[in-house]
Design a protein around this motif. Structure first.
Motif, PDB file in Angstrom:
ATOM      1  N   ARG A 137      36.990  34.746  45.413  1.00  0.00           N
ATOM      2  CA  ARG A 137      36.474  35.011  46.763  1.00  0.00           C
ATOM      3  C   ARG A 137      35.250  35.921  46.742  1.00  0.00           C
ATOM      4  O   ARG A 137      34.368  35.824  47.593  1.00  0.00           O
ATOM      5  CB  ARG A 137      37.573  35.630  47.639  1.00  0.00           C
TER       6      ARG A 137
ATOM      7  N   ARG B 139      31.822  34.353  46.840  1.00  0.00           N
ATOM      8  CA  ARG B 139      31.439  33.569  48.032  1.00  0.00           C
ATOM      9  C   ARG B 139      30.121  34.098  48.579  1.00  0.00           C
ATOM     10  O   ARG B 139      29.997  35.287  48.896  1.00  0.00           O
ATOM     11  CB  ARG B 139      32.538  33.694  49.082  1.00  0.00           C
TER      12      ARG B 139
ATOM     13  N   ASP C 115      35.808  27.988  48.383  1.00  0.00           N
ATOM     14  CA  ASP C 115      36.966  27.930  49.286  1.00  0.00           C
ATOM     15  C   ASP C 115      38.040  26.987  48.737  1.00  0.00           C
ATOM     16  O   ASP C 115      39.242  27.266  48.857  1.00  0.00           O
ATOM     17  CB  ASP C 115      36.519  27.467  50.673  1.00  0.00           C
TER      18      ASP C 115
ATOM     19  N   SER D 161      41.719  28.034  47.768  1.00  0.00           N
ATOM     20  CA  SER D 161      42.868  27.351  48.356  1.00  0.00           C
ATOM     21  C   SER D 161      43.832  26.863  47.278  1.00  0.00           C
ATOM     22  O   SER D 161      45.061  26.952  47.444  1.00  0.00           O
ATOM     23  CB  SER D 161      42.383  26.176  49.208  1.00  0.00           C
TER      24      SER D 161
END
Length: 297
Positions: A84, A87, A154, A158
């Protein structure tokens, strides 16, 4: 000696024949029994249930070692946080280009005004339009790249979160709990032992919902229907008997051979139908207890 035997048997036959008309069928009491098995492998750290304990549905009574699964969950959470962190911040990364475009648009308006007054040339305006076209193309390309990178990150995040959910599910299966509210009939494992997936840990039954499984002959089927009230007589032994109201909840769709331990009104019948009769338990009825059924008129 032979005469003594004959005299001794005749009273028994008389009692049996006389008692045969007092009931329509017999059977034994049973309840919904659930064998709780281990859903995870490992050492049993705690197992507090004992035979005779009344358990609530879902209440934890034991646990299987979860150290390795917990560490695996921590590792996945760290990995997810690392992914993350990569990102991109799209608004910041395209801020410079947007500022250049804004300046060019301001310059275009200025040149356009000068052109109206004859102080600028059409070529100057065309050059600015060309620069704006290039800048807008660069912005679209950068936005597309950043959005693709964000979507990829993402998706990876996930995927890791799904792995974390799988570990959490395996962690939940390290809890030992009864799926139903009931009484512990048997305990098969103790704390300190190694559990394997599928190994029975305990057997639980809901003794509050107890049934008499009785057997009726085919000529009695016409008088049976779901919900029909009946009288159930429980035989506690020693001459102690008690009547309970009950009702039929299930009738077998296929016949079976008469179990050896079952009596029916017509003992010569070879095929019988199993019937379940619900009885409200006052705490005295036990699994395996003998009972008789009398169809209410």
């Amino acid at each position: 000696m032979k005469r003594t035997i004959i005299y001794g048997v005749l009273p028994l036959l008389a009692v049996a024949c006389g008692h045969d008309g007092d009931f329509d069928a017999t059977g034994t009491f049973e309840a919904a029994e659930v064998v709780v098995s281990a859903e995870a492998a490992g050492r049993i750290l705690r197992f507090d249930a004992e035979e005779g304990d009344v358990l609530e549905a879902g209440r934890q009574v034991g646990a299987i070692d979860t150290v390795q699964l917990y560490l695996q969950k921590l590792q996945l959470e760290r990995t997810a946080a690392s992914v993350r962190s990569g990102r991109p911040d799209i608004s910041k990364q395209v801020a410079a280009l947007r500022e250049q475009i804004a300046k060019q648009q301001t310059e275009r308006r200025r040149v356009e005004n000068l052109l109206k007054d004859g102080a600028a040339t059409a070529k100057q305006l065309d050059d600015i339009d060309a620069q704006l076209k290039v800048l807008n193309g660069q912005l679209d390309a950068q936005l597309s790249t950043l959005k693709n990178n964000t979507a990829s990150i993402d998706e990876n995040t996930s995927s890791i979160e799904l792995q974390i959910a799988q570990v959490e599910d395996r962690l939940s299966k390290c809890r030992i709990a009864s799926p139903i509210a009931g009484t512990v009939l048997a305990k098969y494992s103790e704390a300190g032992e190694l559990a394997s997936v599928g190994r029975p840990l305990m057997k639980v039954a809901d003794l509050g919902r107890i049934y008499l499984r009785a057997y009726f002959t085919s000529d009695q089927l016409s008088g049976l229907e779901l919900g029909r009230p009946v009288t159930v007589t429980a035989d506690f032994g020693g001459g102690e008997r008690r009547d309970y109201p009950g009702h039929i909840t299930w009738i077998a769709s296929e016949s079976e051979f008469t179990p050896k331990t079952i009596q029916t009104r017509d003992t010569r019948a070879n095929l019988v139908y199993a019937v379940k009769i619900a009885v409200e338990n006052d705490g005295r009825l036990k699994i395996g207890l003998y009972g008789e059924v009398k169809l209410d008129e």
